[in-house]
Design an enzyme around this catalytic site. Structure first.
Site, PDB file in Angstrom:
ATOM      1  N   TYR A 154       0.942  -1.189   0.182  1.00  0.00           N
ATOM      2  CA  TYR A 154      -0.226   0.000   0.031  1.00  0.00           C
ATOM      3  C   TYR A 154       0.773   1.116  -0.030  1.00  0.00           C
ATOM      4  CZ  TYR A 154      -3.336   3.671   1.690  1.00  0.00           C
ATOM      5  OH  TYR A 154      -4.119   4.603   1.997  1.00  0.00           O
ATOM      6  N   ASP A 254       9.431   3.323   0.038  1.00  0.00           N
ATOM      7  CA  ASP A 254       8.147   3.882   1.041  1.00  0.00           C
ATOM      8  C   ASP A 254       8.601   3.389   2.423  1.00  0.00           C
ATOM      9  OD1 ASP A 254       5.848   4.312   2.210  1.00  0.00           O
ATOM     10  OD2 ASP A 254       4.596   3.815   0.612  1.00  0.00           O
ATOM     11  N   LYS A 282       4.803   8.135   9.153  1.00  0.00           N
ATOM     12  CA  LYS A 282       4.212   7.746  10.363  1.00  0.00           C
ATOM     13  C   LYS A 282       5.379   8.037  11.459  1.00  0.00           C
ATOM     14  CE  LYS A 282       0.848   4.824   8.276  1.00  0.00           C
ATOM     15  NZ  LYS A 282      -0.146   3.922   8.583  1.00  0.00           N
TER      16      LYS A 282
HETATM   17  C1  PLP Z   1       3.738   1.972   3.066  1.00  0.00           C
HETATM   18  C2  PLP Z   1       2.919   3.395   3.415  1.00  0.00           C
HETATM   19  N1  PLP Z   1       2.771   4.281   2.457  1.00  0.00           N
HETATM   20  C3  PLP Z   1       1.704   5.032   2.234  1.00  0.00           C
HETATM   21  C4  PLP Z   1       0.725   5.099   3.132  1.00  0.00           C
HETATM   22  C5  PLP Z   1      -0.196   6.362   3.278  1.00  0.00           C
HETATM   23  O1  PLP Z   1       0.196   6.989   4.296  1.00  0.00           O
HETATM   24  P1  PLP Z   1      -1.172   8.295   4.750  1.00  0.00           P
HETATM   25  O2  PLP Z   1      -2.123   7.607   5.570  1.00  0.00           O
HETATM   26  O3  PLP Z   1      -0.193   9.239   5.486  1.00  0.00           O
HETATM   27  O4  PLP Z   1      -1.590   8.759   3.483  1.00  0.00           O
HETATM   28  C6  PLP Z   1       0.676   4.161   4.022  1.00  0.00           C
HETATM   29  C7  PLP Z   1      -0.388   4.158   5.120  1.00  0.00           C
HETATM   30  O5  PLP Z   1      -0.570   3.268   5.899  1.00  0.00           O
HETATM   31  C8  PLP Z   1       1.619   3.166   4.374  1.00  0.00           C
HETATM   32  O6  PLP Z   1       1.681   2.028   5.093  1.00  0.00           O
END
Ligand code: PLP
Length: 444
Positions: A154, A254, A282
């Protein structure tokens, strides 16, 4: 079949509040991961407050919290230094000016010093935005269009990448078909995506050999944290680095989950790989919405020269910057990660022992403070293994048993348990005591 809570009386006030919320808020919640269809069946818990490693729900149940707001509460709830810094910033400065402040440079210096692959960094608000910018930059600097992403990951909910998160298994293992995350995503985007199976360097090599000249980026989590927890196999990230480098493809890590969690330098520091661009969110803000995207100076030059726009009214607002500056100082304290890893390992080892002793077919997979229990007879090394072998019914039983005993984590087997800097030895021991009781109930 709609699931019910076996001990529904414990969650009665949450049920009432959810019914009320659902009249006004679609699905009763403000994000998919809190919805009934994401596992919170028959309703999510409504939380009253959090403190350190604990949260208390509106029914007065107290939990040791491994949900951690889906990750951001790495320092625990209401970490005093971050809370004080934010209050002071609001009282003494204000919340936003749409002009730069000296604290932004201070924060950028800390982030760049922490993560060796970063020459420069830009702030934004969410992981979704940060990924979107990284992919855009990769396209801009390569002049190519396609992006490789992996089934089961994701990367936020923007149109360009919200595909093949947890799709029905379609296409061959080598050539999965891009599957949009529901209706509403432009169909044409499909042509810009190459979906691959993770932990398979041969598959990546073949895709690059076939279409490398059109591929702008390989976008990956360095640890798959959005299909439970799946670790990179030895040599896989190294192969990814080498193959992308040779083909002039931008490697984007990511690190929204792993960043500042697996260490100050994130998963890239832990595994010793230097991506071209990285995305953080996060782990960085001590529970406030802050994200960052950064990397090689020659790529970031496209932003510096105004060729690629990274906009955002709220980007680097005073609250976000104050929170992240304070959080970074906490994270940089000597010995902080050593004790976080020690606690987390106690939990991982303890759960392994307990489930093995109870003869439950399960694998406890984790790295540092991110982990998940796979209820499966087979090891899970990619999304397709998970889709075939993960026992969701058993996970639900495990999850609810733990919840009833005061241990909170997400009800989805594809989510994670997160350990924070605030978790104590006593928290881990209490969690393992609960697990010992629940494990006995899992095998009939
Ligand atoms: C690996 C990863 N990338 C991107 C995101 C998206 O982040 P946000 O919820 O701050 O938009 C998440 C959210 O869980 C994530 O786990």
């Amino acid at each position: 079949m709609t699931l019910a809570y076996a001990n529904a009386h414990r969650y009665a006030r949450s049920r009432e509040l959810f019914a009320e919320a659902a009249k006004l808020i679609p699905g009763g919640v403000n994000s998919t991961a809190r919805a009934t269809w994401s596992g919170w069946e028959p309703h999510p818990l409504f939380i009253d407050h959090g403190e350190g490693s604990h949260v208390v729900d509106v029914d007065g149940n107290r939990y040791i919290d491994y949900l951690l707001g889906l990750g951001p509460m790495l320092l625990g709830h209401r970490p005093p230094k971050v809370t004080q810094a934010v209050i002071a910033a609001i009282e003494k400065q204000g919340t936003m000016f749409a002009l730069p402040s000296v604290d932004e440079t201070k924060l950028a210096r800390k982030i760049v010093a922490a993560v060796p692959s970063l020459d420069q960094v830009r702030l934004c608000n969410t992981g979704t935005e940060a990924v979107l910018y990284a992919v855009r930059l990769a396209r801009a600097c390569t002049g190519r269009n396609k992006v490789i992403r992996f089934e089961g990951m994701y990367h936020g909910f923007s149109d360009g990448v919200y595909w093949s998160k947890h799709p029905p298994v379609s296409g061959s293992q080598d050539r999965p078909i891009p599957v949009p995350q529901g209706p509403g995503l432009p169909k044409d985007i499909e042509r810009s995506l190459i979906i691959l199976n993770w932990n398979d360097s041969d598959g990546l090599k073949e895709a690059i050999a076939r279409e490398g000249a059109d591929i702008a980026a390989v976008l990956t989590e360095p640890v798959m944290c959005n299909t439970g927890c799946i670790l990179p196999e030895p040599g896989y990230l190294e192969a990814m680095r080498e193959l992308t480098q040779r083909a002039g493809i931008v490697l984007i890590f990511d690190e929204v989950i792993t960043g500042f969690r697996l260490g100050l330098a994130g998963a890239q520091g832990h595994y010793g790989i230097k991506p071209d661009l990285s995305v953080f969110a996060k782990g960085i803000g001590g529970g406030f919405p802050v994200a960052a995207m950064g990397g090689r100076r020659d790529i970031m030059a496209f932003v510096a020269e105004g060729k690629v726009s990274m906009a955002g009214t709220y980007s680097a607002n005073t609250i976000a910057v104050a929170a992240a500056n304070a959080a970074m100082d906490e994270l940089a304290k000597p010995g902080a990660y050593e004790s976080l890893y020690a606690r987390s390992q106690e939990l991982i080892d303890g759960l392994r022992r307990i489930l093995m002793d109870a003869r439950v077919p399960a694998f406890v997979v984790g790295v540092g403070p991110v982990l998940q229990v796979w209820f499966s007879k087979h090891p899970i090394r990619n999304y397709r293994d998970a889709a075939r072998h993960a026992d969701h019914a058993l996970f639900r039983k495990w999850w609810e048993g733990m919840l009833d005993r005061g241990v909170l984590f997400h009800p989805g087997a594809y989510e994670n348990l997160f350990v924070s800097f605030a978790h104590t030895k006593a928290d881990i021991e209490a969690t393992l005591d609960a697990a010992r009781e629940v494990a006995k109930t899992l095998i009939d």
